[in-house]
Design a protein around this motif. Structure first.
Motif, PDB file in Angstrom:
ATOM      1  N   LYS A  16       0.854  -1.200   0.000  1.00 48.05           N
ATOM      2  CA  LYS A  16       0.000   0.000   0.000  1.00 48.05           C
ATOM      3  C   LYS A  16       0.883   1.242   0.000  1.00 48.05           C
ATOM      4  O   LYS A  16       1.947   1.273   0.645  1.00 48.05           O
ATOM      5  CB  LYS A  16      -0.899   0.036   1.249  1.00 48.05           C
ATOM      6  N   ILE A  17       0.436   2.273  -0.714  1.00 48.37           N
ATOM      7  CA  ILE A  17       1.086   3.583  -0.686  1.00 48.37           C
ATOM      8  C   ILE A  17       0.044   4.586  -0.209  1.00 48.37           C
ATOM      9  O   ILE A  17      -0.989   4.768  -0.861  1.00 48.37           O
ATOM     10  CB  ILE A  17       1.621   3.998  -2.071  1.00 48.37           C
ATOM     11  N   ALA A  18       0.284   5.216   0.930  1.00 47.78           N
ATOM     12  CA  ALA A  18      -0.658   6.175   1.506  1.00 47.78           C
ATOM     13  C   ALA A  18      -0.251   7.595   1.131  1.00 47.78           C
ATOM     14  O   ALA A  18       0.898   7.996   1.344  1.00 47.78           O
ATOM     15  CB  ALA A  18      -0.707   6.025   3.025  1.00 47.78           C
ATOM     16  N   LEU A  19      -1.199   8.333   0.556  1.00 49.11           N
ATOM     17  CA  LEU A  19      -0.950   9.715   0.154  1.00 49.11           C
ATOM     18  C   LEU A  19      -1.839  10.657   0.962  1.00 49.11           C
ATOM     19  O   LEU A  19      -2.915  10.281   1.424  1.00 49.11           O
ATOM     20  CB  LEU A  19      -1.229   9.880  -1.344  1.00 49.11           C
ATOM     21  N   GLY A  20      -1.394  11.896   1.108  1.00 48.87           N
ATOM     22  CA  GLY A  20      -2.081  12.858   1.965  1.00 48.87           C
ATOM     23  C   GLY A  20      -3.154  13.689   1.304  1.00 48.87           C
ATOM     24  O   GLY A  20      -3.397  14.825   1.733  1.00 48.87           O
ATOM     25  N   HIS A  21      -3.812  13.172   0.274  1.00 54.81           N
ATOM     26  CA  HIS A  21      -4.887  13.928  -0.368  1.00 54.81           C
ATOM     27  C   HIS A  21      -6.119  13.977   0.529  1.00 54.81           C
ATOM     28  O   HIS A  21      -6.557  12.952   1.040  1.00 54.81           O
ATOM     29  CB  HIS A  21      -5.254  13.295  -1.718  1.00 54.81           C
ATOM     30  N   HIS A  22      -6.677  15.160   0.701  1.00 51.25           N
ATOM     31  CA  HIS A  22      -7.840  15.346   1.568  1.00 51.25           C
ATOM     32  C   HIS A  22      -9.098  15.599   0.737  1.00 51.25           C
ATOM     33  O   HIS A  22      -9.064  15.547  -0.513  1.00 51.25           O
ATOM     34  CB  HIS A  22      -7.591  16.491   2.551  1.00 51.25           C
ATOM     35  N   LEU A  23     -10.203  15.860   1.424  1.00 50.98           N
ATOM     36  CA  LEU A  23     -11.497  16.046   0.761  1.00 50.98           C
ATOM     37  C   LEU A  23     -11.455  17.144  -0.291  1.00 50.98           C
ATOM     38  O   LEU A  23     -11.967  16.973  -1.408  1.00 50.98           O
ATOM     39  CB  LEU A  23     -12.560  16.373   1.809  1.00 50.98           C
ATOM     40  N   ASP A  24     -10.830  18.277   0.037  1.00 54.22           N
ATOM     41  CA  ASP A  24     -10.772  19.384  -0.914  1.00 54.22           C
ATOM     42  C   ASP A  24      -9.978  19.003  -2.163  1.00 54.22           C
ATOM     43  O   ASP A  24     -10.357  19.359  -3.280  1.00 54.22           O
ATOM     44  CB  ASP A  24     -10.150  20.611  -0.242  1.00 54.22           C
ATOM     45  N   ASP A  25      -8.866  18.279  -1.981  1.00 55.87           N
ATOM     46  CA  ASP A  25      -8.077  17.823  -3.130  1.00 55.87           C
ATOM     47  C   ASP A  25      -8.935  16.963  -4.063  1.00 55.87           C
ATOM     48  O   ASP A  25      -8.870  17.094  -5.289  1.00 55.87           O
ATOM     49  CB  ASP A  25      -6.885  16.982  -2.659  1.00 55.87           C
TER      50      ASP A  25
END
Length: 240
Positions: free
Chosen positions: A130-139
């Motif tokens: 797995k690769i976890a990225l920091g994209h949030h709701l707004d992104d």
């Protein structure tokens, strides 16, 4: 004792992990850390869960230093690494701009593609699934609108993306979190003076779209959440 904003973010991450099956026991998760507030908060939250609650997995973090960006993020991340010794940190220098073909200009898509390619390559070579990225709701909401307006397609950033060609998945545990909430978390954790944002992105399409969405929704988080939910409530009979 965790503050209210930390509890809220933690709860939303827990919900995302449960709703989309982002992490299971035994997973080996590589977190892509840029040195910005989003990936830093993601790292802190996932690291704080190790051995305590939720699916038990193995974590590591990787920072990719591009050839056009300053090195301040790496200095901050080394401080963060000292606070979370249970999470191995890896660093890689990549000539993102140097890989451009003659006559081509640097843009956010090219940069993200190059960094994503390196993350996938490293994950495969080192046994991460797995690769976890920091994209949030707004992104995620912004990407949906960008793809519709500039690419003529209805697509976005799913919370979980399995690759057909590679034995890894992209996961986005911050998918329910608004950027404003993450900013408050970073302020509460006293890391805003260290984290940074890419200067190159300030004049990008994303910034313009962000302003338009803010006008469209009036800053109402419920309306943003409804846009997000629309991506999994598609009525195919009413589309071409």
């Amino acid at each position: 004792m965790p503050s209210q904003i930390r509890k809220r973010i933690s709860k939303k991450i827990t919900k995302a992990i449960h709703d989309f099956g982002l992490i299971q026991d035994g997973d080996r998760v590589l977190i892509g850390v840029s040195g910005g507030k989003d990936s830093s908060v993601l790292l802190m939250e996932l690291a704080n869960r190790l051995g305590k609650f939720g699916p038990q997995c193995e974590l590591a973090a990787m920072h990719i230093q591009s050839d056009f960006a300053d090195k301040l993020p790496r200095a901050f991340l080394k401080k963060l690494a000292n606070e979370y010794p249970q999470v191995p940190f890896y660093y890689l220098d990549v000539a993102v701009e140097g890989r451009l073909k003659e006559g081509r200009k640097l843009n956010c898509y090219w940069c993200s593609t190059q960094r994503r390619t390196e993350l996938i390559k490293f994950a495969i070579e080192n046994g991460f699934n797995k690769i976890a990225l920091g994209h949030h709701l707004d992104d995620i909401v912004e990407t949906l609108f960008m793809n519709m307006l500039y690419k003529g397609e209805f697509s976005g950033m799913p919370p979980k993306v399995p690759y057909e060609k590679y034995p890894v998945e992209i996961i986005r545990p911050l998918c329910y979190c608004e950027e404003a909430e993450i900013i408050r978390y970073a302020e509460d954790a006293e890391i805003t003076q260290f984290t940074c944002t890419c200067e190159f992105s300030k004049g990008s399409h994303r910034k313009k779209i962000r302003q338009e969405i803010e006008t469209l929704t009036g800053g109402n988080p419920t309306l943003k959440e409804n846009i997000f939910e629309s991506m999994r409530n598609i009525k195919m009979d009413y589309l071409l």
